[in-house]
Scaffold this active site. Sequence first.
Site, PDB file in Angstrom:
ATOM      1  CG  ASN A 153      -7.327   4.883   2.783  1.00  0.00           C
ATOM      2  OD1 ASN A 153      -6.220   4.366   2.641  1.00  0.00           O
ATOM      3  ND2 ASN A 153      -7.686   5.486   3.899  1.00  0.00           N
ATOM      4  CE  LYS A 176       1.445  -7.653  -1.115  1.00  0.00           C
ATOM      5  NZ  LYS A 176       0.112  -6.978  -1.107  1.00  0.00           N
ATOM      6  N   PRO A 177       1.880  -2.203  -2.510  1.00  0.00           N
ATOM      7  CG  PRO A 177       1.308  -1.876  -4.746  1.00  0.00           C
ATOM      8  CD  PRO A 177       2.444  -2.306  -3.860  1.00  0.00           C
ATOM      9  CD  GLU A 251      -3.191   5.524   9.955  1.00  0.00           C
ATOM     10  OE1 GLU A 251      -4.232   5.296  10.617  1.00  0.00           O
ATOM     11  OE2 GLU A 251      -3.174   5.642   8.730  1.00  0.00           O
ATOM     12  CG  LEU A 252      -3.049  -0.377  13.221  1.00  0.00           C
ATOM     13  CD1 LEU A 252      -3.035  -1.407  14.352  1.00  0.00           C
ATOM     14  CD2 LEU A 252      -2.639  -1.011  11.902  1.00  0.00           C
ATOM     15  CB  CYS A 285      -8.061   5.690   9.230  1.00  0.00           C
ATOM     16  SG  CYS A 285      -6.728   6.884   9.085  1.00  0.00           S
ATOM     17  CD  GLU A 385     -12.222   1.725  10.650  1.00  0.00           C
ATOM     18  OE1 GLU A 385     -11.648   2.714  10.151  1.00  0.00           O
ATOM     19  OE2 GLU A 385     -11.623   0.701  11.032  1.00  0.00           O
TER      20      GLU A 385
END
Length: 483
Positions: A153, A176-177, A251-252, A285, A385
Amino acid sequence: MSQPNLQDYRCYINGEWIESEKKIHVENPANGEPFATVPNCTLAHADLALQSSQAALASWKHLPAVARGQHLFNLIDALKPKRDLLAKLLVVEQGKTLNEAYGEFDDTINYFKYSAEAARRIEGQIFPADNANEQLWIQKVPFGVTVGLCAFNYPLALIGRKVGPALVTGNTIIIKPHEATPVTAMVFAQAVEEAGIPKGVINVISGSGITLSEYLVKSPITQLVTLTGSIRAGQAICKAVAENVTAVSLELGGKASFIVLPDADLDKAVDAVVISRYANCGQVCICAELVLVHEDIAEEFSRKVIEKVKQIKLGDPMTNPGMGPSVTAQGLARIEHIVAETVKAGATVAVGGSRPTEAAFKKGNWYLPTVLTNVSAQMEAAKEEIFGPVLPIVKVKSYEEAVQITNARNDGLSAYLFTNNYKTIMHAIANLEVGTVFVNKQIVGYIQGYHSGHKRSGIGGEDGIYGIEGFLQKRTVYLNCNE
């Protein structure tokens, strides 16, 4: 072989540009057409990145922090001329509008600047010792080789959030993207080379599937994993690092409640919820995921929201419409499924609720800005979500019911509250089980703040002084000064 007219990018490992036999074709989410290729790296590439990061660590961590900070300032200078290029690449690979893309670039620069300026503010402590001629120190030292796994995002800003703090505190890092949005990371790596960052300090590696990430995370060389991603991804990381007891910063996801009470400034709340839901096509998020509005004002509030949402226009993201497409086809399919299940359970589509039918949107991952009414807290859109441009509105009888719905979840990233009752505000701050509370405020993330989740929404966090500290571990020193 690369298709004609596709821009081919390479990974950056140990100061070298690395090619691979297999390629990932990167698609433009606005039209579904591939526009670039990046390497689909092997485990041998991952091992090379790990080895080079470890080799670079020995000298990098012993540089004075101000010298590491100066390298970050050099990186900022190398990035600034690429502002137009990177903003347009963000539009093409991620689908955000051009204005949002420029905002992401500017935020990235500020993340790096904050980290560079923090070089003189890395603090330890000295405590009184129990004996004469002794001192007790608590030092802050780097973890070592760090693996940074980024979500799709914010492909560039997440690099700034991770690389800046990692480097200024003395760590080396492998970025790593996400496989859907790797191109801006490769252009970022060009700036790394131009800035003269020592080889191995920053490696950028791309790949599809979980095998590559799992190899990086499970390696005994890796001392810290920082992930921005889904709860499911975070759970997988925790399992993967268990054997080596590797440190993690996760960070979820979450599902932010947007609570609106009768004494709220209704127009302000309406403006805030529309911005907080549909920014970046709802792919944030901490976006407002679920409205919990008091029944006394639910009808008026819903009407005003629907009027606002109807004004959001879709279009070529490069022309700055109101909203662009979702990043991935899988994400779009998930949105469609959630809406269908919620409508089947009795909810009403007040606006949107489908892919657009115009010819311009025949290809790509487009979905109309959507509002669902007559939603109960047990329906799919209220529980899952969505990570897309769908706003479910649930009526509640009281503030207490809204808090109960919010806290009943096993995640807790953020929540919004609109009220002018000071006692209610103080109660919410004390009792909402989330990492961030927005009070009479739309979505925002100040760099000097702290971005973290409670419960399943994460461990650790990013931004501000606490974000910097997340890349440091403590070392206790008992020093006897007797000769």
